[in-house]
Design an enzyme around this catalytic site. Structure first.
Site, PDB file in Angstrom:
ATOM      1  CE  LYS A 137      -2.547  12.360  -3.750  1.00  0.00           C
ATOM      2  NZ  LYS A 137      -1.626  11.229  -3.916  1.00  0.00           N
TER       3      LYS A 137
ATOM      4  NE  ARG B 290       3.282   5.061  -7.656  1.00  0.00           N
ATOM      5  CZ  ARG B 290       2.366   5.923  -7.184  1.00  0.00           C
ATOM      6  NH1 ARG B 290       2.687   6.820  -6.278  1.00  0.00           N
ATOM      7  NH2 ARG B 290       1.127   5.866  -7.628  1.00  0.00           N
TER       8      ARG B 290
END
Ligand SMILES: [Zn+2]
Length: 270
Positions: free
Chosen positions: A58, A259
């Site tokens: 990323k 999450r």
């Protein structure tokens, strides 16, 4: 949050805009974005030409000859090309190009970071040296051996960039749905076949998302004018209360490792 497909989309969009351009100045308005220190970044970039824009996991990598600038967008980081350096209070770094306009780093959450490293050699030092392989380059047997030593939920393990690089919340949910594996399943109980399926599906999901320009959901949209379309083909992520596209059972939202996680509990057995 920009995940691998969104960062790849930024890379593709940015490359023709900045390649071959000379950095004539760097202004840092919020120093924590540049942990090496604003002067280190300015000294490394000023006077150098941007020769390439790459991506590792990323991380976006701006290549400037024998230096690189690593950019990690974290939650909300994004780039704009602007005529002024500090148009918004969320503009934290401005990289002036040819003395004409500015590659501006904007980040409402201020979690993003920019680091200077040497080129070559930047893959051999932290943070990039700590990343696992991207799914497309991962050896399933090796990943299986890594997972076998972990008692954490498979979703949490797949979010760990040391195991594999590039998967974030959206794409882990989609990968586990396609693999028919429950996100809470313990990593160490997975078979080699399970892990082979996960690596294959993660590769396919990321490839498909890259082809569609990533996902534009919630607040994150590509500031360079590209809107991802992968959110239109999501199977489970954000689909709580809707029928599973495979079996029709209602998709539920739960929490795994803090999450938000979407799952079809008929297709994805614990
Ligand atoms: Zn289902």
């Amino acid at each position: 949050m920009p995940e691998l497909p969104e960062v790849e989309t930024i890379r593709r969009t940015l490359l023709p805009m900045v390649k071959g351009r000379v950095v004539t100045d760097v202004s840092v308005f919020y120093p924590p974005i540049t942990p090496d220190g604003p002067d280190v970044v300015k000294d490394a970039l000023a006077g150098r030409t941007i020769t390439d824009v790459r991506r590792v996991g990323k991380h976006l990598v701006l290549v400037l000859g024998d230096r690189v600038l690593l950019v990690h967008f974290r939650m909300e980081g994004r780039f704009f090309i602007r005529k002024t350096t500090h148009e918004s209070k969320h503009d934290h770094v401005a990289i002036t190009l040819d003395g004409i306009d500015h590659l501006v780093y904007n980040d409402t959450r201020k979690f993003g970071r920019m680091l200077v490293r040497d080129n070559p050699g930047y893959m051999d030092v932290a943070p990039l040296s700590l990343l696992g392989p991207e799914p497309a380059f991962a050896d399933p047997k090796r990943i299986w051996k890594t997972l076998r030593s972990k008692t954490i939920a498979i979703k949490t393990a797949l979010l760990d960039q040391h195991v594999m690089a590039g998967l974030g919340n959206i794409y882990v949910d989609e990968t586990l749905f396609a693999s028919r594996i429950h996100p809470l399943k313990s990593s160490k109980t997975l078979t080699r076949k399970d892990v082979g399926t996960i690596v294959k599906e993660a590769t396919r999901v990321l490839d498909e998302a890259c082809a569609l320009g990533g996902s534009s959901i919630r607040t994150y949209t590509d500031a360079l004018g590209v809107h991802g379309r992968f959110q239109n083909v999501l199977n489970v992520h954000t689909k709580a209360g809707e029928p599973c596209p495979t079996c029709g059972q209602t998709i539920i939202k739960t929490v795994v490792g803090g999450r938000g996680t979407y799952v079809c509990e008929r297709c994805q057995k614990k």
